[in-house]
Motif scaffolding. Structure first.
Motif, mmCIF file in Angstrom:
data_model
loop_
_atom_site.group_PDB
_atom_site.id
_atom_site.type_symbol
_atom_site.label_atom_id
_atom_site.label_comp_id
_atom_site.label_asym_id
_atom_site.label_seq_id
_atom_site.Cartn_x
_atom_site.Cartn_y
_atom_site.Cartn_z
ATOM 1 N N THR A 114 0.828 -1.201 0.000
ATOM 2 C CA THR A 114 0.000 0.000 0.000
ATOM 3 C C THR A 114 0.867 1.258 0.000
ATOM 4 O OG1 THR A 114 -0.099 -0.018 2.421
ATOM 5 C CG2 THR A 114 -1.841 -1.188 1.244
ATOM 6 N N ASN A 115 0.402 2.251 -0.717
ATOM 7 C CA ASN A 115 1.104 3.525 -0.792
ATOM 8 C C ASN A 115 0.093 4.652 -0.652
ATOM 9 O OD1 ASN A 115 3.070 5.525 -1.301
ATOM 10 N ND2 ASN A 115 2.587 5.498 -3.491
ATOM 11 N N VAL A 116 0.117 5.339 0.467
ATOM 12 C CA VAL A 116 -0.809 6.446 0.705
ATOM 13 C C VAL A 116 -0.380 7.646 -0.122
ATOM 14 C CG1 VAL A 116 -1.717 8.045 2.422
ATOM 15 C CG2 VAL A 116 -1.365 5.643 3.018
ATOM 16 N N THR A 117 -1.304 8.184 -0.880
ATOM 17 C CA THR A 117 -0.999 9.326 -1.742
ATOM 18 C C THR A 117 -1.555 10.646 -1.213
ATOM 19 O OG1 THR A 117 -2.980 8.845 -3.066
ATOM 20 C CG2 THR A 117 -0.889 7.869 -3.785
ATOM 21 N N GLU A 118 -2.647 10.585 -0.485
ATOM 22 C CA GLU A 118 -3.274 11.829 -0.036
ATOM 23 C C GLU A 118 -4.094 11.580 1.227
ATOM 24 O OE1 GLU A 118 -6.166 15.396 -1.797
ATOM 25 O OE2 GLU A 118 -5.832 13.543 -2.929
ATOM 26 N N CYS A 119 -4.113 12.564 2.098
ATOM 27 C CA CYS A 119 -4.948 12.530 3.299
ATOM 28 C C CYS A 119 -5.820 13.779 3.334
ATOM 29 C CB CYS A 119 -4.098 12.458 4.572
ATOM 30 S SG CYS A 119 -3.205 10.900 4.797
ATOM 31 N N SER A 120 -7.011 13.632 3.804
ATOM 32 C CA SER A 120 -7.932 14.765 3.872
ATOM 33 C C SER A 120 -7.491 15.744 4.952
ATOM 34 C CB SER A 120 -9.357 14.279 4.156
ATOM 35 O OG SER A 120 -9.410 13.659 5.444
ATOM 36 N N LYS A 121 -8.005 16.949 4.866
ATOM 37 C CA LYS A 121 -7.711 17.953 5.878
ATOM 38 C C LYS A 121 -8.412 17.572 7.176
ATOM 39 C CE LYS A 121 -7.967 22.934 6.709
ATOM 40 N NZ LYS A 121 -8.442 24.237 6.176
ATOM 41 N N PRO A 122 -7.695 17.596 8.308
ATOM 42 C CA PRO A 122 -8.329 17.220 9.585
ATOM 43 C C PRO A 122 -9.571 18.052 9.861
ATOM 44 C CG PRO A 122 -5.955 17.361 9.840
ATOM 45 C CD PRO A 122 -6.261 17.899 8.468
ATOM 46 N N LYS A 123 -10.618 17.364 10.308
ATOM 47 C CA LYS A 123 -11.900 18.002 10.554
ATOM 48 C C LYS A 123 -12.482 17.461 11.841
ATOM 49 C CE LYS A 123 -16.504 18.619 8.540
ATOM 50 N NZ LYS A 123 -17.388 18.247 7.399
ATOM 51 N N SER A 124 -12.975 18.366 12.690
ATOM 52 C CA SER A 124 -13.591 17.934 13.938
ATOM 53 C C SER A 124 -14.908 17.222 13.652
ATOM 54 C CB SER A 124 -13.820 19.130 14.863
ATOM 55 O OG SER A 124 -14.704 20.065 14.259
ATOM 56 N N GLU A 125 -15.236 16.254 14.513
ATOM 57 C CA GLU A 125 -16.463 15.461 14.390
ATOM 58 C C GLU A 125 -16.572 14.818 13.008
ATOM 59 O OE1 GLU A 125 -19.780 17.890 15.463
ATOM 60 O OE2 GLU A 125 -18.924 18.508 17.383
ATOM 61 N N PHE A 126 -15.456 14.297 12.532
ATOM 62 C CA PHE A 126 -15.412 13.695 11.197
ATOM 63 C C PHE A 126 -16.145 12.360 11.173
ATOM 64 C CE2 PHE A 126 -13.277 10.477 8.581
ATOM 65 C CZ PHE A 126 -13.488 11.005 7.322
ATOM 66 N N TYR A 127 -16.816 12.098 10.057
ATOM 67 C CA TYR A 127 -17.356 10.774 9.768
ATOM 68 C C TYR A 127 -17.202 10.516 8.275
ATOM 69 C CZ TYR A 127 -21.646 12.560 7.587
ATOM 70 O OH TYR A 127 -22.540 13.181 6.743
ATOM 71 N N PHE A 128 -17.000 9.283 7.919
ATOM 72 C CA PHE A 128 -16.712 8.924 6.527
ATOM 73 C C PHE A 128 -18.014 8.707 5.774
ATOM 74 C CE2 PHE A 128 -15.590 6.000 3.082
ATOM 75 C CZ PHE A 128 -14.489 6.638 2.549
ATOM 76 N N ASN A 129 -18.310 9.632 4.860
ATOM 77 C CA ASN A 129 -19.472 9.528 3.986
ATOM 78 C C ASN A 129 -18.986 9.060 2.618
ATOM 79 O OD1 ASN A 129 -21.744 9.811 2.394
ATOM 80 N ND2 ASN A 129 -22.348 11.769 3.296
#
Length: 337
Positions: A114-129
C-alpha cells in the motif's frame, strides 16, 4: 514517610498518566499525514476497492440471504450491483481508503504494497461519507440506494460525533490530570483532586475506545461478507486499537495508584508530630543529681519548716529582727532518686 517517599509514591501514577496521554495522541494523529508510514498505519478501518466489480462472485440468492441475515431486507442483490456498476463508471476511485479520527487517507496498491498518496484535511467530528468522498452525490446514484440509507448514515454520524468528543475530552482531562498531579506531591488533598480527574480521564478514554471498537466491528461484520462478493474488502486496523486500549489500561493503572496515594504515602515525618504545648511528643526523663528550683511551699533538703510563734507584747507584737529574708528560688543541693 517524608517528602522523598511522597515523591516516590506519586512517580508511578504520574508516569502512567503520561503514557496514557501519548497513546491518545497517537490515536488522534492517525491518517493525518500522507508522508508518515507510522501514522498511515493508524486507522480504524480500511476499505479496499482494488478488485471492485459489479458482478457478484456469488449467486443472487446467496447475496440476498446474506443481506437478510444481517437485517437488511429492503436491499436486493440487483440494487447492490447497480450501485457498484455506476460507482465504477462515474468516479475515479483510489485502491483503498483508510478512516481515522480526524479524516481519511487514500492510495494505491502495487504488488500488494500500500502507498498512501493523499490525506484529507483534519476536521472535527469527522465521519466517513462514502458517496460524498467519492463524489457520487448525483441523483441517479441515490435512486439506487435503499430507503433506510439516510437513517443508517445519520446513526453513524451521531455515533462518530460522540466518539470524537469522547476522545477529545479524554485528551483534555488527561492533560489537566498531569498538571494537577504536581500538587499531589505536597499533600493528600492534591492527590484527592488528581484522583477525580483521573476518574474522568479513565471513563472518557474507555468510552471512546469501546465506541470505536464496537462501531467498526459492526460495520465489518454486517457489510464485510456481502461486499466481499463484489471484490470490496473491509479490514480493521490493528495499531490504532492497540494504542487506544493501552491508553485505557494506563489510565486505569494511574487511577488506582492516585487513589492509593490519597490513603497512604503521607508527606509528614512520623517524628514531626507535636503536642498542644508545641513540644516533642517524647519527653526526656530527669537525670539524678541535678539542680532544680524549689517551688512554692518546698523546703530545702535537711531543713525544717519554720514554726510561727506569736510575737511578745513587749515589742508591740513584732520581733526586733526577722530572719525570713530567704531566696524564693533556692536550689536543692542534690536530687536523690
Amino acid at each position: 514517610m517524608g517528602k522523598a517517599g511522597r515523591v516516590a509514591c506519586i512517580f508511578t501514577p504520574y508516569v502512567l498518566t503520561i503514557a496514557s496521554l501519548i497513546c491518545i495522541i497517537m490515536v488522534g494523529l492517525g491518517c493525518t499525514k500522507s508522508s508518515s508510514d507510522t501514522l498511515n498505519n493508524l486507522y480504524f478501518m480500511r476499505i479496499d476497492l482494488q478488485n471492485i466489480t459489479s458482478e457478484g462472485s456469488e449467486t443472487v440468492t446467496e447475496i440476498e440471504n446474506l443481506l437478510e441475515q444481517y437485517g437488511i431486507t429492503d436491499v436486493s442483490a440487483q440494487n447492490v450491483s447497480n450501485v457498484l456498476s455506476k460507482l465504477q463508471q462515474d468516479s475515479t476511485l483510489a485502491d483503498f481508503y483508510q478512516i481515522g479520527l480526524w479524516g481519511y487517507c487514500d492510495g494505491d496498491i502495487n504488488n500488494k504494497k500500500t502507498n498512501v498518496t493523499e490525506c484529507s484535511k483534519p476536521k472535527s467530528e469527522f465521519y466517513f461519507n462514502p458517496f460524498s468522498v467519492w463524489g457520487l452525490d448525483s441523483s441517479d446514484i441515490k435512486d439506487e440506494l435503499p430507503s433506510e440509507y439516510n437513517k443508517v448514515m445519520n446513526i453513524y454520524k451521531t455515533v462518530s460525533k460522540w466518539m470524537f468528543i469522547a476522545y477529545l475530552v479524554a485528551f483534555i482531562v488527561t492533560i489537566v490530570e498531569i498538571v494537577v498531579g504536581f500538587f499531589a506531591i505536597c499533600s493528600r488533598w492534591g492527590s484527592c483532586v488528581t484522583t477525580l480527574f483521573a476518574l474522568l480521564a479513565f471513563l472518557f478514554t474507555a468510552a471512546a475506545s469501546i465506541t470505536s471498537t464496537v462501531l467498526f466491528s459492526i460495520f465489518k461484520s454486517s457489510l464485510g461478507t456481502t461486499l466481499k462478493a463484489y471484490g470490496i474488502s473491509l479490514s480493521m486496523g490493528k495499531n490504532i486499537y492497540v494504542a487506544t486500549w493501552l491508553a485505557v489500561a494506563f489510565s486505569l493503572g494511574a487511577l488506582i495508584f492516585w487513589t492509593f496515594s490519597v490513603c497512604c504515602c503521607s508527606g509528614r515525618s512520623p517524628y514531626g508530630h507535636r503536642n498542644n504545648n508545641n513540644t516533642r511528643g517524647i519527653t526526656a526523663e530527669k537525670a539524678p543529681y541535678t539542680y532544680e528550683p524549689l517551688g512554692a511551699g518546698q523546703v530545702p533538703y535537711g531543713h525544717q519548716q519554720p514554726t510561727s510563734y506569736p510575737a511578745p507584747a513587749a515589742h508591740g507584737g513584732q520581733y526586733p529582727m526577722t530572719t525570713t529574708n530567704q531566696r524564693s528560688n533556692a536550689y536543692e543541693p542534690f536530687r536523690h532518686s
